[in-house]
Design a protein around this motif. Sequence first.
Motif, PDB file in Angstrom:
ATOM      1  N   SER A  63      29.455   1.939  25.428  1.00  0.00           N
ATOM      2  CA  SER A  63      29.207   1.475  26.915  1.00  0.00           C
ATOM      3  C   SER A  63      29.797   2.336  28.078  1.00  0.00           C
ATOM      4  N   PRO A  64      28.670   2.737  28.769  1.00  0.00           N
ATOM      5  CA  PRO A  64      29.169   3.612  30.077  1.00  0.00           C
ATOM      6  C   PRO A  64      30.075   3.164  30.753  1.00  0.00           C
ATOM      7  N   TYR A  65      30.181   1.849  31.085  1.00  0.00           N
ATOM      8  CA  TYR A  65      31.178   1.115  31.822  1.00  0.00           C
ATOM      9  C   TYR A  65      32.412   1.011  31.278  1.00  0.00           C
ATOM     10  N   VAL A  66      32.670   0.966  30.091  1.00  0.00           N
ATOM     11  CA  VAL A  66      34.107   0.461  29.684  1.00  0.00           C
ATOM     12  C   VAL A  66      34.538   1.606  28.658  1.00  0.00           C
ATOM     13  N   SER A  79      37.939 -19.434  32.512  1.00  0.00           N
ATOM     14  CA  SER A  79      36.689 -19.434  32.009  1.00  0.00           C
ATOM     15  C   SER A  79      35.635 -19.237  33.103  1.00  0.00           C
ATOM     16  N   PHE A  80      35.914 -19.599  34.256  1.00  0.00           N
ATOM     17  CA  PHE A  80      34.737 -19.558  35.216  1.00  0.00           C
ATOM     18  C   PHE A  80      34.720 -17.953  35.602  1.00  0.00           C
ATOM     19  N   PHE A  81      36.136 -17.274  35.707  1.00  0.00           N
ATOM     20  CA  PHE A  81      35.960 -15.972  36.195  1.00  0.00           C
ATOM     21  C   PHE A  81      35.631 -15.103  34.880  1.00  0.00           C
ATOM     22  N   GLY A  82      36.009 -15.404  33.903  1.00  0.00           N
ATOM     23  CA  GLY A  82      35.714 -14.713  32.663  1.00  0.00           C
ATOM     24  C   GLY A  82      34.327 -14.729  32.509  1.00  0.00           C
ATOM     25  N   MET A  83      33.298 -15.933  32.703  1.00  0.00           N
ATOM     26  CA  MET A  83      31.990 -15.817  32.540  1.00  0.00           C
ATOM     27  C   MET A  83      31.258 -14.965  33.448  1.00  0.00           C
ATOM     28  N   LEU A  84      32.136 -15.039  34.603  1.00  0.00           N
ATOM     29  CA  LEU A  84      31.419 -14.434  35.974  1.00  0.00           C
ATOM     30  C   LEU A  84      31.392 -12.882  35.469  1.00  0.00           C
ATOM     31  N   ILE A  85      32.863 -12.469  35.273  1.00  0.00           N
ATOM     32  CA  ILE A  85      32.730 -11.035  34.809  1.00  0.00           C
ATOM     33  C   ILE A  85      31.704 -10.570  33.710  1.00  0.00           C
ATOM     34  N   PHE A  86      31.490 -11.346  32.765  1.00  0.00           N
ATOM     35  CA  PHE A  86      30.701 -10.836  31.584  1.00  0.00           C
ATOM     36  C   PHE A  86      29.302 -11.054  32.171  1.00  0.00           C
ATOM     37  N   THR A  87      28.815 -11.901  32.958  1.00  0.00           N
ATOM     38  CA  THR A  87      27.481 -12.077  33.315  1.00  0.00           C
ATOM     39  C   THR A  87      27.365 -10.959  34.398  1.00  0.00           C
ATOM     40  N   GLY A  88      28.268 -10.452  35.113  1.00  0.00           N
ATOM     41  CA  GLY A  88      27.852  -9.213  36.071  1.00  0.00           C
ATOM     42  C   GLY A  88      27.888  -7.997  35.225  1.00  0.00           C
ATOM     43  N   TYR A  89      28.592  -7.915  34.298  1.00  0.00           N
ATOM     44  CA  TYR A  89      28.507  -6.857  33.355  1.00  0.00           C
ATOM     45  C   TYR A  89      27.183  -6.608  32.813  1.00  0.00           C
ATOM     46  N   ILE A  90      26.914  -8.034  32.046  1.00  0.00           N
ATOM     47  CA  ILE A  90      25.411  -7.823  31.588  1.00  0.00           C
ATOM     48  C   ILE A  90      24.472  -7.648  32.557  1.00  0.00           C
ATOM     49  N   ALA A 110      24.453  -5.729  35.150  1.00  0.00           N
ATOM     50  CA  ALA A 110      24.685  -4.067  35.485  1.00  0.00           C
ATOM     51  C   ALA A 110      24.232  -3.569  34.344  1.00  0.00           C
ATOM     52  N   MET A 111      24.493  -3.857  32.992  1.00  0.00           N
ATOM     53  CA  MET A 111      23.980  -3.182  31.869  1.00  0.00           C
ATOM     54  C   MET A 111      22.526  -3.226  31.809  1.00  0.00           C
ATOM     55  N   LEU A 112      21.885  -4.445  32.342  1.00  0.00           N
ATOM     56  CA  LEU A 112      20.309  -4.693  32.178  1.00  0.00           C
ATOM     57  C   LEU A 112      19.498  -3.915  33.319  1.00  0.00           C
ATOM     58  N   ASN A 113      20.375  -3.613  34.389  1.00  0.00           N
ATOM     59  CA  ASN A 113      19.676  -3.078  35.725  1.00  0.00           C
ATOM     60  C   ASN A 113      19.811  -1.531  35.782  1.00  0.00           C
ATOM     61  N   TYR A 165      20.230   2.938  30.914  1.00  0.00           N
ATOM     62  CA  TYR A 165      19.222   3.118  30.280  1.00  0.00           C
ATOM     63  C   TYR A 165      19.211   2.542  28.506  1.00  0.00           C
ATOM     64  N   PHE A 166      20.574   2.886  28.244  1.00  0.00           N
ATOM     65  CA  PHE A 166      20.643   2.562  26.802  1.00  0.00           C
ATOM     66  C   PHE A 166      21.645   1.567  26.658  1.00  0.00           C
ATOM     67  N   VAL A 167      21.436   0.430  26.452  1.00  0.00           N
ATOM     68  CA  VAL A 167      22.487  -0.880  26.452  1.00  0.00           C
ATOM     69  C   VAL A 167      22.959  -1.244  24.839  1.00  0.00           C
ATOM     70  N   PRO A 168      24.054  -0.790  24.653  1.00  0.00           N
ATOM     71  CA  PRO A 168      24.872  -0.996  23.298  1.00  0.00           C
ATOM     72  C   PRO A 168      25.239  -2.520  23.060  1.00  0.00           C
ATOM     73  N   CYS A 169      25.228  -3.233  22.156  1.00  0.00           N
ATOM     74  CA  CYS A 169      25.520  -4.628  21.949  1.00  0.00           C
ATOM     75  C   CYS A 169      26.917  -4.770  21.286  1.00  0.00           C
TER      76      CYS A 169
END
Length: 161
Positions: free
Chosen positions: A40-43, A78-89, A91-94, A97-101
């Motif tokens: 993952s390029p972000y992490v 849980s709220f902040f964790g899910m918010l971070i995960f949602t933002g990460y996804i 960013a990855m989608l938008n 180019y290559f999105v590892p899972c």
Amino acid sequence: MKVRNLAVTVIILLFIALWVYAGFSKIGDYDNFKFQLGRSPYVQHLADFIAKALPTAEIITALLFIPKATRLLAMYLSFFGMLIFTGYIYAMLNYIYFVPCSCGGILNDLGWHEHLIFNIFFTLLALTGIILMVYNRNISRGTSPKDTTTLPPINRPQVAS
């Protein structure tokens, strides 16, 4: 009140199941999880730390739901964790180019857009849980949300006639 308590209980149980499942599925497939994070390029520079810390944090969050005194904290986490995960996804989608899972278990079978919807749902569920828990706490203390914004009466001096 009973419906709100039931709703909070269901939300708590859903998050316990989510965090326990997510944490242990990452631990069970640790090498692949760490490898995918490294792609993952972000992490990628934090992959080793995240691979250890994230499943640990997920399991600890699940455990924090058990004592009544730490449930609201767990819901905020849980709220902040899910918010971070949602933002990460998002960013990855938008922006990538290559999105590892790097997800484990059932979520690995979801597409990225479905995973984003899943995360948005759980983010909103955590927010709902926070609102209901705070509301229930205020009711049990004998205050309503309206009472928290009420200002004391103004004492005006009496004018002598």
